[in-house]
Design an enzyme around this catalytic site. Structure first.
Site, PDB file in Angstrom:
ATOM      1  N   GLY A 176     -27.702  21.906  42.783  1.00  7.21           N
ATOM      2  CA  GLY A 176     -28.738  22.486  42.823  1.00  7.21           C
ATOM      3  C   GLY A 176     -28.830  22.790  41.171  1.00  7.21           C
ATOM      4  N   ILE A 185     -26.068  18.500  48.031  1.00  5.18           N
ATOM      5  CA  ILE A 185     -26.475  18.549  46.612  1.00  5.18           C
ATOM      6  C   ILE A 185     -25.748  19.534  47.140  1.00  5.18           C
ATOM      7  CG2 ILE A 185     -28.176  19.194  45.329  1.00  5.18           C
ATOM      8  CD1 ILE A 185     -29.509  16.770  45.548  1.00  5.18           C
ATOM      9  N   ASP A 186     -24.979  20.515  46.183  1.00  8.42           N
ATOM     10  CA  ASP A 186     -24.334  22.111  46.838  1.00  8.42           C
ATOM     11  C   ASP A 186     -25.184  22.781  45.223  1.00  8.42           C
ATOM     12  OD1 ASP A 186     -22.979  21.857  43.435  1.00  8.42           O
ATOM     13  OD2 ASP A 186     -21.212  22.020  44.597  1.00  8.42           O
ATOM     14  N   SER A 187     -24.774  24.026  45.578  1.00  6.26           N
ATOM     15  CA  SER A 187     -25.529  25.539  44.601  1.00  6.26           C
ATOM     16  C   SER A 187     -25.487  25.195  43.135  1.00  6.26           C
ATOM     17  CB  SER A 187     -24.471  26.599  44.465  1.00  6.26           C
ATOM     18  OG  SER A 187     -23.412  26.843  44.320  1.00  6.26           O
ATOM     19  N   HIS A 215     -14.295  24.519  43.773  1.00  8.44           N
ATOM     20  CA  HIS A 215     -15.280  23.978  43.245  1.00  8.44           C
ATOM     21  C   HIS A 215     -15.066  24.358  41.868  1.00  8.44           C
ATOM     22  CE1 HIS A 215     -19.904  24.821  42.984  1.00  8.44           C
ATOM     23  NE2 HIS A 215     -19.755  23.543  43.297  1.00  8.44           N
TER      24      HIS A 215
END
Lengths: 87, 411
Positions: free
Chosen positions: A44, A39-41, B262
């Protein structure tokens, strides 16, 4: 020290995390960090949005930035619900 | 034939400081913050109370009668800034020059406030949607209105790369002028993010500061949204000299890259790659760079990643570079950001005044460069970079050169 969360409550949060992250429910346990669950930022932030909807609470930005694990989520919600009930 | 050198001969700015480049620079140069309590949306609409709004911008001053209704605020900003830049350049676009001029604008959100208002009227109030919605919302509206007003009929288009939009736009225009595709270009960016729907979207992302923008400070807690437009007039340096135009400086190089990493998290390698590409395109040695106008949003992640990237590119020389984020005073104007910062960088080089990073409180070991905290610095700098790093991992860096120092070195 915070008391251990009610098992049923913790289970509800874990299910919500599993549902939003589209991961098997059994993989989400209290001892897992966000990193363990990939779970990345942004995940989250998206997760906390779902938590706010589910529990009708507002999680402040500074608290949100400190949440890094399943236990943090469960305990954070309990704290906010308690504050809401007390207010 | 060697490539043409490209001069900036006109600058126009609409910002929280006012509707002119002069007002903008007199605030930015001295680090006076234009961040204030928000007025354009109902109080309490969102968790964060402050922004850098162009609060005094009055469309009636610039657009007659029904004309103003045809342009969303972001396009109004673009036209007003372009008028100032073109007037300052002294150029007029006749049947000879019109087809030889390009316009490249950047915008992240386009006419989002028009969309917000009309869709609210439709969904919530069951009202009809205005026929002007599409022409107001389209991202190229600003570029098209500038073209129409000035009779500029060459290549005209808009790029949308979130917070890098203006740098991508200026870079493309710079290359077209340098390579002789056109003889003049008007380039920059504009954005007007203040609608409740758009602000709520930023709130949900949890990247906006509840207080103010403190780039590189240990206690930084997010960006502050801004709005406005910046437009530059670019032309070959020789042509500018031949007609004795006022020369603000040169755009000397442009570099871009993608993090491929990302959708919101930055990556130092991508930022470094874009800075290296801009230096290579300019033919500039890293040791020649004296100032970097940083992307410096004031989010915990951006600023430390940007400092890591600067160290990776410049090595020990990074210690000697003045690095400031003027977003600390004009906010993050999204698709206009690179254009406002280009204006600030050109003025800094020409005047020998390096604008500070305002609102600075305490150093962060993860941002241990000379970030020019709170007070402007006098410095004679020949080469500067201006960084823009967008959500989506798209990086665009412009290299600037102070022309008179360049000439002194040649003599």
């Amino acid at each position: 020290m915070q008391p251990s969360p009610e098992p049923e409550f913790a289970e509800r949060v874990c299910e919500l995390i599993a549902r939003t992250q589209k991961i098997p429910a059994e993989s989400v346990t209290l001892d897992k960090t966000f990193a363990d669950l990939n779970i990345d930022s942004l995940d989250g932030i998206n997760l906390l949005f779902a938590v706010e909807e589910e529990f009708k609470i507002d999680i402040p930005d500074d608290a949100a930035s400190r949440i890094r694990s399943v236990r943090d989520v469960v305990e954070g919600i309990q704290k906010l619900l308690a504050a809401k009930a007390g207010s | 034939m060697s490539a043409r050198r490209v001069a900036v001969t006109g600058i126009g700015v609409v910002s929280a400081f006012g509707d002119t480049f002069g007002e903008f620079w007199s605030g930015v140069a001295w680090g006076q913050s234009a961040i204030r309590p928000m007025t354009l949306t109902p109080p309490g609409s969102v968790r964060f109370p402050n922004a850098a709004e162009a609060a005094r911008f009055d469309p009636a001053k610039y657009f007659d009668g029904k004309h103003a209704d045809f342009l969303d605020r972001f396009a109004q900003f673009a036209v007003v800034a372009a008028r100032e830049a073109i007037a300052a350049s002294g150029l007029t676009f006749d049947s000879q020059l019109g087809p030889r001029c390009a316009i490249v604008t950047g915008s992240s959100a386009g006419g989002q406030a028009t969309k917000d208002e009309n869709f609210y009227n439709l969904y919530a109030l069951n009202q009809r949607v205005s026929p002007l919605t599409i022409p107001r919302v389209m991202g190229n509206a600003g570029a098209s209105w500038i073209s129409y007003e000035f009779g500029i009929t060459g290549p005209v288009y808009t790029v949308s790369t979130a917070c890098s939009s203006a740098n991508h736009a200026i870079g493309q225009a710079f290359w077209m002028v340098r390579d002789g595709v056109v003889d003049v270009a008007v380039a920059g960016g504009s954005d007007a993010p203040f609608s409740v729907g758009f602000l709520k979207s930023w709130e949900a992302l949890r990247v906006v500061s509840p207080t103010t923008c403190r780039p590189f400070s240990r206690d930084r807690n997010g960006l502050i949204l801004g709005e406005g437009a910046g437009m530059l007039v670019l032309e070959p340096l020789e042509a500018a000299r031949a007609r004795s135009a006022q020369i603000w400086g040169e755009i000397a190089g442009f570099g871009m890259s993608s993090d491929a990493h990302h959708i919101t998290q930055p990556r130092a390698q991508g930022a470094a790659q874009a800075m290296r590409a801009a230096l290579a395109d300019a033919g500039a040695a890293p040791q020649g760079v004296g100032y970097i106008n940083a992307h410096g949003t004031g989010t915990p992640t951006n600023d430390s990643t940007e400092c890591e990237a600067i160290r990776a590119v410049f090595g020990a020389h990074a210690e000697k570079i003045l690095v400031s984020s003027t977003k600390s005073v004009h906010g993050h104007a999204l698709g206009a950001a690179g254009a406002l910062e280009a204006a600030a960088t050109l003025a800094a080089l020409r005047g020998g005044i390096i604008p500070p990073t305002a609102n600075f409180t305490e150093p962060d070991p993860a941002c241990d460069l000379d970030v020019v905290p709170n007070h402007s610095r006098c410095a004679e700098v020949e080469w500067a970079l201006s960084n823009s790093f967008a959500f989506g991992g798209l990086n665009a860096v412009l290299a600037f050169r102070r022309s008179d120092l360049a000439e002194a070195a040649e003599r």
